[in-house]
Write an enzyme that holds these catalytic residues in place. Structure first.
Site, short mmCIF file in Angstrom:
data_model
loop_
_atom_site.label_atom_id
_atom_site.label_comp_id
_atom_site.label_asym_id
_atom_site.label_seq_id
_atom_site.Cartn_x
_atom_site.Cartn_y
_atom_site.Cartn_z
N GLU A 180 0.82 -1.22 0.00
CA GLU A 180 0.00 0.00 0.00
C GLU A 180 0.85 1.27 0.00
OE1 GLU A 180 -2.75 -0.58 3.29
OE2 GLU A 180 -4.11 -1.68 1.99
N GLU A 381 -5.75 -7.93 -1.12
CA GLU A 381 -6.46 -7.84 0.17
C GLU A 381 -7.91 -7.48 -0.09
OE1 GLU A 381 -4.85 -5.43 3.38
OE2 GLU A 381 -2.81 -5.89 2.73
#
Ligand code: BG6
Length: 484
Positions: A180, A381
């Site tokens: 991320e 995710e």
């Protein structure tokens, strides 16, 4: 659904984890202190504290034991194999390998742990998907140079990559240099994503911020990621590298041109910018203007730009939990999210932690990113944080099954739309520590771990209902999503 294109034969089905959230064993076999190790637990209402000097009498540090994957990895991997995984997303904890981040030689004992984890995965033909950095910056680098705001971190990180790529060149194929990475476009990213601790920061959710050093840190990570890609390919041309974007899908709250323009800008800044750099190999026009308008300045060398253009990634991966709305209205009701909240969408329901559930947004997002980049896409995710109840050895988590089922349906529709979706690793394989709140009771796993927010419990593992359901999904390659 039968008339739709099917999931490809070699589709990658598995689940995700991160070392700092599952391993525990925070100070054994030469491991150093990572930034996660100095974060206390919290809740949705009370923020996690960052404590440069740890006080284990006053606070609970959830990463210290986490769910003890360090001693349970064989059992956990066997359970993943039972579900039929052919991929397992994990991170390596930098501080097991270079305890302070700046050593010349790696810690052999730390590497031995990952040797064992990889060989266990191999035993079941499970492909590892390795995140090199997932909130595990050595805390020493915060003390030495305030984390990634300092260019030296590129070289330290490359030492780690060199060791990993050489040692695991025949074992690991899929690599994600940074988890991320786009979180550094928000001030929440300072700590977890770069080890930056500015004066005045006490709480994870209320960090003091200096945008120039934060964007410098992000720039250093772009350079490091690109250098890692080039180095990795020179060691094994079959390696595959991915970006990993925290995709906070945004919609305009209304069709007012103000809301629409704001939404576009937010999407560019938060979601597109980092992917554009890592996939397209250069800084996009809109960010240059953003830097000028906001007086953000840091060093970018010619060599940095060459590195970035030569080290582009092979696949686009992202996390997707929710969508949010954007509006120019000042008084719109708000909801939260993992790094960024937004205006409440009247058409969606939210979880107890106020994250809006939006399965169709996943199809929208898959089309959005594939249209932008035209490279294979992986969802690394996706999942539901919820409070589970263990009763007579069973966990009836129909709410999680419902969440995942509705997202997988949208994945299938996106494949039918023409998106080249190659894998799905929902969050998470087993229950683990939540990043935003430090709780374990915000559970995501298919495997229940008997451990609570205060560190009580036996660490025993249990199969949730979602475990059996996901096994059936994988067995049928995404055809059978039914649940009775
Ligand atoms: C992602 C992170 O942002 O969200 C994970 O990559 C994290 O590490 C996940 O655990 C879920 O968020 P949270 O705060 O509920 O743990």
């Amino acid at each position: 659904m039968n008339h739709l294109k099917k999931f490809p034969e070699n589709f990658l089905w598995g689940a995700a984890s991160a070392a700092n959230q599952c391993e525990g064993a925070w100070n054994v076999h030469g491991k150093g202190v990572s930034i996660s190790d100095v974060m206390t637990s919290g809740t949705h209402k009370s923020p996690r504290r960052i404590t440069p000097v740890m006080d284990e009498h006053a606070y609970f540090y959830p990463s210290h034991e986490a769910v003890d994957f360090y001693h349970h990895y064989k059992e956990d991997i066997a359970l993943c194999a039972e579900m039929g995984f052919n991929i397992f997303r994990m991170s390596v904890n930098w501080t097991r390998i270079f305890p302070n981040g700046n050593e010349a030689e790696p810690n052999e004992e730390g590497l031995k742990f990952y040797d064992s984890v990889f060989s266990e995965l191999k035993k079941y033909n499970i492909e590892p998907l390795v995140t090199i950095y997932h909130n595990e910056n050595p805390f020493q680098l915060t003390k030495e140079c305030n984390g990634w705001k300092d260019r030296r971190c590129i070289d330290y990180y490359m030492n780690l990559c060199r060791v990993l790529f050489n040692r695991y060149k025949d074992v690991v194929k899929y690599w994600i240099p940074f988890n991320e990475i786009n979180c550094l476009t928000t001030k929440l990213g300072n700590w977890n994503h770069a080890g930056i601790l500015n004066e005045g920061t006490e709480f994870f959710t209320e960090q003091a911020d200096d945008p120039s050093s934060r964007f410098a840190a992000l720039h250093h990570q772009f350079v490091a990621s690109a250098q890692a890609v080039r180095l990795g390919r020179s060691i094994n041309p079959d390696f595959r590298f991915g970006t990993m974007i925290c995709h906070i899908t945004v919609y305009p709250l209304t069709c007012s041109p103000d809301d629409i323009f704001l939404t576009q800008q937010e999407d560019l800044m938060r979601n597109c910018f980092s992917g554009d750099v890592q996939v397209k190999g250069g800084y996009p026009y809109y960010i240059k203007r953003y830097f000028e308008r906001n007086h953000i300045a840091f060093e970018i060398t010619e060599q940095d730009l060459t590195d970035i253009s030569e080290g582009t990634v092979d696949f686009y991966s992202f996390s997707y939990y929710m969508s949010n709305c954007i509006t120019a209205q000042k008084d719109a009701a708000q909801v939260s999210g993992n790094v960024m909240g937004g205006a409440k969408n009247p058409y969606l329901k939210a979880t107890e932690w106020d994250w809006q559930i939006d399965p169709k947004g996943l199809r929208y997002t898959l089309n959005h990113v594939y249209d932008r980049y035209h490279i294979p896409v992986m969802i690394t995710e996706n999942g539901l944080g919820a409070r589970d109840v263990l009763e007579n050895g069973r966990v009836h988590d129909s709410y999680r099954i419902d969440y995942l089922r509705r997202h997988i349906e949208q994945m299938r529709l996106a494949i039918d739309d023409g998106v080249d979706l190659i894998g799905y690793t929902p969050w998470s394989a087993m229950d683990l520590v939540s990043v935003s709140t430090g709780e374990i009771d915000k559970r995501y796993g298919f495997i229940y771990v008997d451990r609570d927010n205060r560190g009580n419990g036996t660490m025993k593992r249990y199969r949730k209902d979602s475990f059996y359901w996901y096994k059936q999904v994988i067995e049928s390659n995404g055809e059978n999503l039914s649940f009775h």
